[in-house]
Design a protein around this motif. Sequence first.
Motif, PDB file in Angstrom:
ATOM      1  N   UNK A   1       2.196   6.531 -10.252  1.00  0.00           N
ATOM      2  CA  UNK A   1       2.155   7.950 -10.613  1.00  0.00           C
ATOM      3  C   UNK A   1       1.695   8.744  -9.392  1.00  0.00           C
ATOM      4  N   UNK A   2       2.382   9.842  -9.120  1.00  0.00           N
ATOM      5  CA  UNK A   2       2.082  10.704  -7.983  1.00  0.00           C
ATOM      6  C   UNK A   2       1.959  12.145  -8.456  1.00  0.00           C
TER       7      UNK A   2
ATOM      8  N   UNK B   1      -1.670  24.861 -12.566  1.00  0.00           N
ATOM      9  CA  UNK B   1      -1.822  25.289 -11.175  1.00  0.00           C
ATOM     10  C   UNK B   1      -2.557  24.234 -10.353  1.00  0.00           C
ATOM     11  N   UNK B   2      -1.873  23.716  -9.345  1.00  0.00           N
ATOM     12  CA  UNK B   2      -2.428  22.754  -8.381  1.00  0.00           C
ATOM     13  C   UNK B   2      -2.834  21.448  -9.065  1.00  0.00           C
ATOM     14  N   UNK B   3      -1.844  20.725  -9.573  1.00  0.00           N
ATOM     15  CA  UNK B   3      -2.056  19.392 -10.158  1.00  0.00           C
ATOM     16  C   UNK B   3      -2.274  18.416  -9.008  1.00  0.00           C
ATOM     17  N   UNK B   4      -3.477  17.863  -8.908  1.00  0.00           N
ATOM     18  CA  UNK B   4      -3.901  17.322  -7.613  1.00  0.00           C
ATOM     19  C   UNK B   4      -4.179  15.823  -7.572  1.00  0.00           C
ATOM     20  N   UNK B   5      -4.773  15.253  -8.606  1.00  0.00           N
ATOM     21  CA  UNK B   5      -5.188  13.852  -8.576  1.00  0.00           C
ATOM     22  C   UNK B   5      -4.617  13.095  -9.773  1.00  0.00           C
ATOM     23  N   UNK B   6      -4.687  11.762  -9.690  1.00  0.00           N
ATOM     24  CA  UNK B   6      -4.268  10.884 -10.781  1.00  0.00           C
ATOM     25  C   UNK B   6      -5.419   9.938 -11.090  1.00  0.00           C
ATOM     26  N   UNK B   7      -5.790   9.833 -12.365  1.00  0.00           N
ATOM     27  CA  UNK B   7      -6.822   8.886 -12.765  1.00  0.00           C
ATOM     28  C   UNK B   7      -6.402   8.192 -14.057  1.00  0.00           C
ATOM     29  N   UNK B   8      -6.318   6.868 -14.015  1.00  0.00           N
ATOM     30  CA  UNK B   8      -5.957   6.073 -15.189  1.00  0.00           C
ATOM     31  C   UNK B   8      -7.195   5.693 -15.987  1.00  0.00           C
ATOM     32  N   UNK B   9      -7.049   5.625 -17.303  1.00  0.00           N
ATOM     33  CA  UNK B   9      -8.083   5.036 -18.146  1.00  0.00           C
ATOM     34  C   UNK B   9      -8.138   3.531 -17.867  1.00  0.00           C
ATOM     35  N   UNK B  10      -9.293   2.880 -18.123  1.00  0.00           N
ATOM     36  CA  UNK B  10      -9.409   1.451 -17.837  1.00  0.00           C
ATOM     37  C   UNK B  10      -8.383   0.584 -18.567  1.00  0.00           C
ATOM     38  N   UNK B  11      -7.964   0.994 -19.774  1.00  0.00           N
ATOM     39  CA  UNK B  11      -6.967   0.205 -20.495  1.00  0.00           C
ATOM     40  C   UNK B  11      -5.543   0.491 -20.010  1.00  0.00           C
ATOM     41  N   UNK B  12      -5.393   1.444 -19.122  1.00  0.00           N
ATOM     42  CA  UNK B  12      -4.080   1.752 -18.558  1.00  0.00           C
ATOM     43  C   UNK B  12      -3.185   2.581 -19.438  1.00  0.00           C
TER      44      UNK B  12
ATOM     45  N   UNK C   1       0.844  -1.180   0.000  1.00  0.00           N
ATOM     46  CA  UNK C   1       0.000   0.000   0.000  1.00  0.00           C
ATOM     47  C   UNK C   1       0.887   1.239   0.000  1.00  0.00           C
ATOM     48  N   UNK C   2       0.545   2.198  -0.854  1.00  0.00           N
ATOM     49  CA  UNK C   2       1.271   3.465  -0.915  1.00  0.00           C
ATOM     50  C   UNK C   2       0.382   4.572  -0.332  1.00  0.00           C
ATOM     51  N   UNK C   3       0.973   5.383   0.549  1.00  0.00           N
ATOM     52  CA  UNK C   3       0.262   6.455   1.233  1.00  0.00           C
ATOM     53  C   UNK C   3       0.958   7.777   0.933  1.00  0.00           C
ATOM     54  N   UNK C   4       0.211   8.757   0.414  1.00  0.00           N
ATOM     55  CA  UNK C   4       0.764  10.100   0.211  1.00  0.00           C
ATOM     56  C   UNK C   4       0.504  10.921   1.473  1.00  0.00           C
ATOM     57  N   UNK C   5       1.586  11.254   2.183  1.00  0.00           N
ATOM     58  CA  UNK C   5       1.492  12.080   3.391  1.00  0.00           C
ATOM     59  C   UNK C   5       1.766  13.523   2.974  1.00  0.00           C
ATOM     60  N   UNK C   6       0.708  14.291   2.781  1.00  0.00           N
ATOM     61  CA  UNK C   6       0.798  15.537   2.032  1.00  0.00           C
ATOM     62  C   UNK C   6       1.584  16.628   2.745  1.00  0.00           C
TER      63      UNK C   6
ATOM     64  N   UNK D   1      11.336  18.077  -4.405  1.00  0.00           N
ATOM     65  CA  UNK D   1      10.221  18.712  -5.097  1.00  0.00           C
ATOM     66  C   UNK D   1       8.858  18.168  -4.687  1.00  0.00           C
ATOM     67  N   UNK D   2       8.821  17.282  -3.690  1.00  0.00           N
ATOM     68  CA  UNK D   2       7.519  16.950  -3.117  1.00  0.00           C
ATOM     69  C   UNK D   2       7.008  18.188  -2.377  1.00  0.00           C
ATOM     70  N   UNK D   3       5.862  18.671  -2.778  1.00  0.00           N
ATOM     71  CA  UNK D   3       5.241  19.815  -2.122  1.00  0.00           C
ATOM     72  C   UNK D   3       3.739  19.549  -2.109  1.00  0.00           C
ATOM     73  N   UNK D   4       3.271  18.967  -1.021  1.00  0.00           N
ATOM     74  CA  UNK D   4       1.919  18.462  -0.879  1.00  0.00           C
ATOM     75  C   UNK D   4       1.658  17.334  -1.892  1.00  0.00           C
ATOM     76  N   UNK D   5       2.428  16.221  -1.788  1.00  0.00           N
ATOM     77  CA  UNK D   5       2.146  15.055  -2.634  1.00  0.00           C
ATOM     78  C   UNK D   5       0.748  14.528  -2.320  1.00  0.00           C
ATOM     79  N   UNK D   6      -0.006  14.199  -3.361  1.00  0.00           N
ATOM     80  CA  UNK D   6      -1.422  13.904  -3.134  1.00  0.00           C
ATOM     81  C   UNK D   6      -1.905  12.713  -3.956  1.00  0.00           C
ATOM     82  N   UNK D   7      -2.406  12.965  -5.177  1.00  0.00           N
ATOM     83  CA  UNK D   7      -3.050  11.909  -5.946  1.00  0.00           C
ATOM     84  C   UNK D   7      -2.098  10.790  -6.337  1.00  0.00           C
TER      85      UNK D   7
END
Length: 307
Positions: A92-93, A120-131, A47-52, A75-81
Amino acid sequence: MTERLIVLNKDEDTISIINLETKLIEKTIETDHNPHEVIITPDGQKTYIACSLGNKINIIDNSRFEIVKRIEHPDFDFPHGLGLTKDGKKLYLASTYSEKIFIINTTTDEIEKILPTFQDKSHMISFSPDGNTVYVPNIGSNNITVIDVEKEEIINHFPVGPEPEGIAVHPNGHHLYVANQGDNTLHVIDTMTYEVLFKRRIGGCPVRLVFSPDGKYALSANRESGDISVIETQQKINGQVRPWEIKRVPVGIWAGGTVFNDDGSYAYVANNKTNDISVINMSTLKEEGRIDAGIHPDGIAYLKQSN
């Protein structure tokens, strides 16, 4: 098989491991500061946890539920998605305030590549179903960044509504759903043309969006209205087929992280300000109960393991 929730309690710097049969916390793990987002490898081993606010990634060994490694970078500055490739070999983070995407090798747990989004404020990561594609909502730029996974390159940006955050691609791969917290709308977007096909009004300040495994429903967690918008993705009425909000399910205060179990029969919603998890029965579309968590639960993941 044992079903568990991994719940991040962001304002006490802990993780609750919750047994879904007993509805009890089996173990509490101390983390780095402000754990926000979580993802489990396809094999269920890590399990990977982003501690922002701690600017670290914590890595948990799921065989013993212990932190075994931390990843840091200047360069981690509020790692999130967080998101994983289909084979689980790359993580991907999104780092919100440095506006960079980090690509991490999950075998070595080393950073291999950094992609500045220049948004500005790149926040989340979402993959397409085919990856093959990653979508990154940029809250401050009101747009989405598109990444080609094979090339590991940014290939496009396209506009959406104000302050996009919740994002997911329908299992059919054709429709990207984006929840815009700035005007409480849902945009349904053609993944080939980036055309907005539908706009829908949903609950107050939508911050997370997930699909049921069969794609029948999308759930939007609405932070300020204390509910979940249930969108039937192909409602049939008067000869029309359309995505439509069919219900808002009341949950706790400040709904956030939302996850389905593996067969889609239940959804679980982390309620930041009531310190609990709402259990949503997807057959009745009603809250069936609550499970206690820690202080301000937010990120949440579902894990099924052999005994």
